[in-house]
Design a protein around this motif. Structure first.
Motif, short mmCIF file in Angstrom:
data_model
loop_
_atom_site.label_atom_id
_atom_site.label_comp_id
_atom_site.label_asym_id
_atom_site.label_seq_id
_atom_site.Cartn_x
_atom_site.Cartn_y
_atom_site.Cartn_z
N ASN A 1 -7.34 11.43 3.03
CA ASN A 1 -6.13 10.62 3.08
C ASN A 1 -6.48 9.18 2.76
O ASN A 1 -7.40 8.62 3.35
CB ASN A 1 -5.50 10.68 4.47
N ARG B 1 -7.24 6.36 4.97
CA ARG B 1 -6.07 6.42 5.85
C ARG B 1 -6.42 7.39 6.96
O ARG B 1 -6.91 8.49 6.69
CB ARG B 1 -4.87 6.91 5.05
N ALA C 1 0.65 5.42 0.73
CA ALA C 1 -0.12 6.49 1.37
C ALA C 1 -0.19 7.67 0.42
O ALA C 1 0.84 8.16 -0.04
CB ALA C 1 0.55 6.92 2.67
N THR D 1 -11.54 8.47 9.51
CA THR D 1 -11.27 7.21 8.81
C THR D 1 -12.30 6.96 7.73
O THR D 1 -12.58 5.81 7.40
CB THR D 1 -11.28 6.02 9.79
N SER E 1 3.02 12.38 7.43
CA SER E 1 2.03 11.60 6.68
C SER E 1 0.61 12.12 6.89
O SER E 1 -0.26 11.90 6.07
CB SER E 1 2.11 10.13 7.09
N THR E 2 0.38 12.80 8.03
CA THR E 2 -0.95 13.39 8.22
C THR E 2 -0.96 14.87 7.90
O THR E 2 -1.92 15.56 8.24
CB THR E 2 -1.43 13.18 9.66
N ARG F 1 0.80 -1.21 0.00
CA ARG F 1 0.00 0.00 0.00
C ARG F 1 0.84 1.26 0.00
O ARG F 1 1.93 1.30 0.54
CB ARG F 1 -1.00 0.00 1.13
N TRP G 1 -5.11 5.09 1.34
CA TRP G 1 -4.11 4.09 0.96
C TRP G 1 -4.49 3.58 -0.42
O TRP G 1 -5.63 3.19 -0.64
CB TRP G 1 -4.13 2.90 1.91
#
Lengths: 535, 436
Positions: free
Chosen positions: A269, A285, A258, A293, A524-525, A256, A271
């Motif tokens: 966000n 993600r 991101a 989510t 990543s966030t 996967r 995957w």
């Protein structure tokens, strides 16, 4: 079913710290959350089934039991519903045999009437029950043939299998996108709570009671909602399976990547899950600040079109020649273009001088935020483009179309978004399309050039809330010759840039807000850009 | 016991269903100026001094429960009468509602004044149709007589009572499940906290009391407190309505002071007049309570503390007597069927475990039991302990554990009927056929 007003409090970086005693050791945990999240914050995983950080606590699986010492002695409590308090004394299975046995008992009860058909179950490999069993289960079965199983299921769907065992409904078509396997359901209530409290449209319910409980839609209704595929994510077992992914891949075969869903300016966000160069599914993600989510069905199923109708790589010389033509040039930058693409375009526009102008977006209408994972604006990187001063829209271009002699659509499907509005652009004689897709605009263009799709490029975007987010390239490009849009634009400007990190550095020259960061440092966030740079 | 000393059942057999008859028997005497001159705290204090404990099963002091209800929250306070009587062996509320509905109304007015409530609900079990009819008739009479409605007795106190018919789920006797059901949701217990006293029905402070608790109030308020505290034991005052069933000569509904010896209840002329056959065991407080062996019954007294010391529960006062013609496996199987049917299906251990225990018991009854099944049942019981939202799983877990210990011989006898009982069991083979 129980108190549906108790959303869990999740710890943040600003949470006050309290000290609690876990297994005889003092540990410092976030103080404004529940025990399960607090223990997770210090690295102690608690198995759970019904608890979900973005759903109200229902407390019915009883898997997350811990022991606490109170005024009335030691008692078992569920950690998902218990708020952390200073000085609490907690025992986990590491120190308490009672907790270990209680969790094992719950695990046994959970699997008692669950068909152990993991080898043919789509959820195998990412199943909460499997994980909990490894962590907290018993190793021997006490369920003997004389005792028998009691599968859950709608009486209308139940049937006797070849061994004479009454089974619950398999492959029940509960909606246009989802199959339900009634006997795999463990009645955790997550999908019910998702539909009721997140999607805001109660379409699922647990019917009957005791070990006859089964999940169902309301009579005569189907499960049909823009977010209904999220119930397959929250389902801890293989009860809810998405029709598009059913029996396509074993989940452990998938790698996967991101990235960000570039079809909406909230920038959900995601995957990208791929194997053998194909994307098989898109999963949300977790990003607490953006989409939590959840992702919409549109974002989730968009991947099915990614590899279809692709433009082949064209001739760079032909592009250069077309751009060199007389008259003003209008560049239309599509919403899925990254900051790097914008920086490359800025470089090219600066080189071309006053005869080039930039417009963003297409004629697709701007909607309203749905409060879950969509802002409604199809120009995903509008805030990012604003950093480069690109604010004029395709509508503006349509009004002034006669001024221009050349139209360059950069991943912008003008004709595909609204052919009647795009008709105004047909007065521009020289039309170029640099895009991943052989779409309506490419068909209207005299010169075409194929580039990578956004799912195949690294880059960055700024979402509607000024959060700088990073895209990563999934190795799913159908043709190795294809290059990202920014490197094509840089090549037209006479520079050779193939890495997103370098392009991001160049973006910093035009957009000071980005200059402080390096591409690799983007979390990543995402990173919140300060000030009013992005609107 | 004299009728005048009977707190709840004094009017039984006297046709007290109509308001005239009830008033002739001294009814509604407490609904007077003197009650409304008492402050709410004085009313609660009186209940606390009388030492009235909840009669639904847990025995929580009623006055203390009322004192937990917060004031001045800006939300109404609701009183809910729990008439959802479903525990095996219990039938007291049925007759209390049928025979003496006005006493309940009188008690509710006192409780309403004490809690500052405007509205009360009587959550009656759906099957109680005659009782509901009787209560509704009494309510109409009370409204007509001015005991209910706006400005009762010329005071500023207004009070309404509504009867709500349940749909017949045992679990709706649990107060939060009852509130869910009252609100129109599925009757499943809620997570606590918040407790109903703080956020119950429609997130407002709610006090849920048993029928018998509320019906004790008129007597307490029409007699000196000392007369009530004189009855019973030092820690549990007053009387209790017992429903005796099973192998006794005269089963029925008896009111007796708390602390009455169990054997007196079963054998005395005043009450049950003797046991039929050889006593094998007594379930002291409804089907969820572990049974007592004959030797334990000898010195047992009917009150909360004695029963707790014998590791069982006083419960709702439903005494079930069984002699040696009955088999413990049969009794436990009935309980297994009842509790697995009545589980609300919320918590995993109860939802799956009660059915598991039932199926194990069924297999023993079918003559397919094996050695180790007793330990299996005890293991299932251990898995229930304290792991669920409400105590329904323990209602089966307790008996599972105790019956298999106290009447182990019965289980072994049944298991021995399987000729292969000592052979190792076949492990289930996981071989799934094509079923789709």
């Amino acid at each position: 079913m129980s108190n549906h007003y108790n959303m869990p409090h999740l710890p943040t970086a600003k949470s006050p710290r309290v000290t609690i005693e876990v297994d005889g050791q003092n540990v410092e945990v976030p103080g404004d959350t529940n025990l399960l999240e607090a223990l997770k914050a210090v690295g102690i995983e608690t198995p759970h089934v019904c608890y979900h950080p973005y759903l109200p606590v229902s407390g019915n699986c009883r898997q997350c039991l811990v022991e606490t010492e109170g005024p009335r002695g030691k008692a078992l409590i569920i950690s998902c519903f218990t708020p952390v308090k200073e000085g609490m004394k907690i025992s986990t299975p590491r120190s308490s045999e009672r907790v270990k046995n209680a969790r094992a008992a719950v695990s046994e009860f959970m699997l008692l009437n669950h068909p152990l058909d993991c080898p043919i179950c789509d959820k195998a490999g990412e199943c909460t029950l499997q994980e909990n069993y490894v962590e907290a289960g018993k190793d021997t079965s006490r369920l003997f043939p004389e005792v028998g199983k009691n599968y859950h299921g709608n009486p209308d769907h139940q049937f006797y299998d070849t061994k004479g065992q009454l089974r619950g409904g398999k492959r029940v078509d509960i909606g246009p996108r989802i199959f339900l396997d009634e006997e795999r359901c463990v009645q955790c209530d997550r999908c019910v709570r998702f539909m009721r409290d997140v999607a805001g449209d109660e379409q699922l319910q647990l019917a009957l009671r005791a070990d006859k409980t089964y999940i169902t839609t309301f009579p005569g209704r189907k499960l049909d909602h823009e977010y209904d595929l999220c119930v397959t994510d929250v389902c801890p077992t293989g009860a809810m399976t998405a029709k598009y992914f059913r029996f396509q891949q074993r989940v452990w075969m998938l790698s996967r990547t991101a990235t960000i869903s570039m079809d909406d300016s909230l920038g959900a966000n995601i995957w990208l899950e791929h194997n053998n160069g194909y994307i098989w599914r898109v999963m949300p993600r977790c990003n607490p600040e953006v989409n939590r989510t959840w992702i919409s069905n549109t974002s989730r199923l968009a991947f099915q079109q990614f590899a279809k109708d692709r433009l082949p790589v064209g001739s760079l010389d032909a592009l250069k020649k077309a751009l060199a033509a007389e008259g003003k040039i209008a560049f239309v930058l599509g919403g899925s273009a990254t900051n790097e693409d914008a920086a490359a375009l800025k470089t090219l526009v600066n080189k071309l001088g006053a005869r080039a102008e930039v417009f963003v977006g297409t004629f697709a209408p701007v909607g309203t935020p749905d409060g879950i994972s969509k802002s409604g604006d199809p120009v995903a990187n509008r805030a990012g483009f604003a950093l480069f001063g690109f604010t004029a829209t395709a509508e503006d271009l349509a009004k002034r179309a006669s001024e221009f002699k050349t139209l360059v659509s950069l991943s912008a499907d003008l004709w595909g978004s609204d052919a009647s509005k795009a008709k105004a652009l047909e007065v521009i004689p020289n039309r170029i399309s640099i895009s991943a897709k052989n779409d309506a605009t490419a068909k209207k263009s005299s010169t075409v050039y194929g580039v990578n799709h956004w799912s195949e490029v690294s880059g960055s975007m700024v979402n509607v809330n000024s959060i700088l987010q990073k895209l990563n390239a999934a190795p799913t490009s159908p043709d190795a010759e294809l290059a990202p849009l920014f490197s094509v634009l840089f090549a037209l400007a006479g520079e050779e840039v193939t890495s997103a990190a370098i392009a991001f550095k160049k973006a910093g020259e035009f957009a000071p807000k980005l200059a402080k960061l390096s591409f690799d440092a983007i979390h990543s966030t995402g990173e919140l850009l300060d000030g009013d740079a992005a609107v | 016991m004299q009728d005048s000393m009977k707190v709840c059942t004094g009017n039984f057999g006297k046709h007290a269903q109509s308001i005239e008859a009830y008033k002739k028997l001294g009814g509604y005497s407490t609904i007077s100026k003197s009650l409304f001159e008492m402050s709410q705290f004085e009313v609660i204090d009186r209940v606390q001094r009388a030492g009235l404990r909840g009669r639904g099963g847990a025995g929580f002091p009623t006055g203390m429960k009322w004192s937990f209800v917060p004031r001045n929250t800006g939300k109404p306070v609701y009183i809910v009468v729990n008439a959802d009587e479903g525990e095996g062996g219990t039938y007291k509320d049925h007759f209390l509602l049928l025979e003496d509905p006005h006493r309940l109304i009188e008690g509710l007015i006192i409780a309403g004044w004490a809690l500052g409530a405007r509205t009360a609900y009587i959550y009656a079990r759906g099957e109680f149709l005659p009782c509901i009819e009787s209560v509704n008739k009494a309510l109409n009479e009370a409204y007509a007589a001015g005991y209910l409605g706006e400005n009762i007795m010329g005071t500023k106190f207004s009070f309404d009572i509504f009867v709500h018919r349940g749909a017949g789920a045992y679990i709706c006797g649990e107060e939060t499940a009852l509130i869910n059901s009252l609100e129109g949701q599925k009757g499943q217990p809620r997570l606590k906290p918040p407790f109903p006293a703080v956020a119950g029905a429609w997130a407002s402070p709610t006090c849920v009391n048993n029928v018998e608790t509320i019906m004790s109030l008129p007597w307490i308020f029409s007699h000196p407190v000392e007369e009530y505290t004189k009855m019973g034991t030092p820690r549990a005052h007053g009387t209790k309505v017992f429903c005796v069933s099973g192998d006794v000569k005269r089963p029925g509904l008896y009111e007796a002071p708390l602390g009455t010896p169990l054997m007196e209840m079963l054998t005395s002329e005043e009450y049950c007049q003797g046991i039929i056959g050889n006593l094998k065991g007594v379930i002291p407080g409804g089907s969820s309570c572990p049974p007592l062996l004959p030797e334990e019954c000898e010195n047992a007294t009917l009150d909360y503390e004695c029963m707790a010391s014998l590791k069982t529960m006083f419960g709702s006062g439903a005494i079930i007597v069984f002699n040696d013609t009955h088999n413990a496996v049969d009794i436990l199987d009935v309980l297994g069927h009842f509790y697995s049917h009545e589980s609300c299906g919320q918590c995993t251990p109860c939802r799956e475990g009660t059915g598991f225990a039932k199926r194990v018991l069924d297999s023993i009854l079918r003559g397919e039991g094996h050695d180790g099944d007793i330990e299996l049942l005890q293991g299932i019981s251990a898995g229930f302990g304290g792991t669920t939202i409400c105590p329904l799983s323990i209602s089966l877990g307790g008996p599972l554990n105790v019956y298999t210990r106290k009447y182990r011989a019965d289980f072994e006898e049944y298991i021995a009927k399987n000729p292969n009982h000592a052979e190792p069991r076949l492990r289930p083979t996981v071989r799934l056929g094509a079923y789709w």
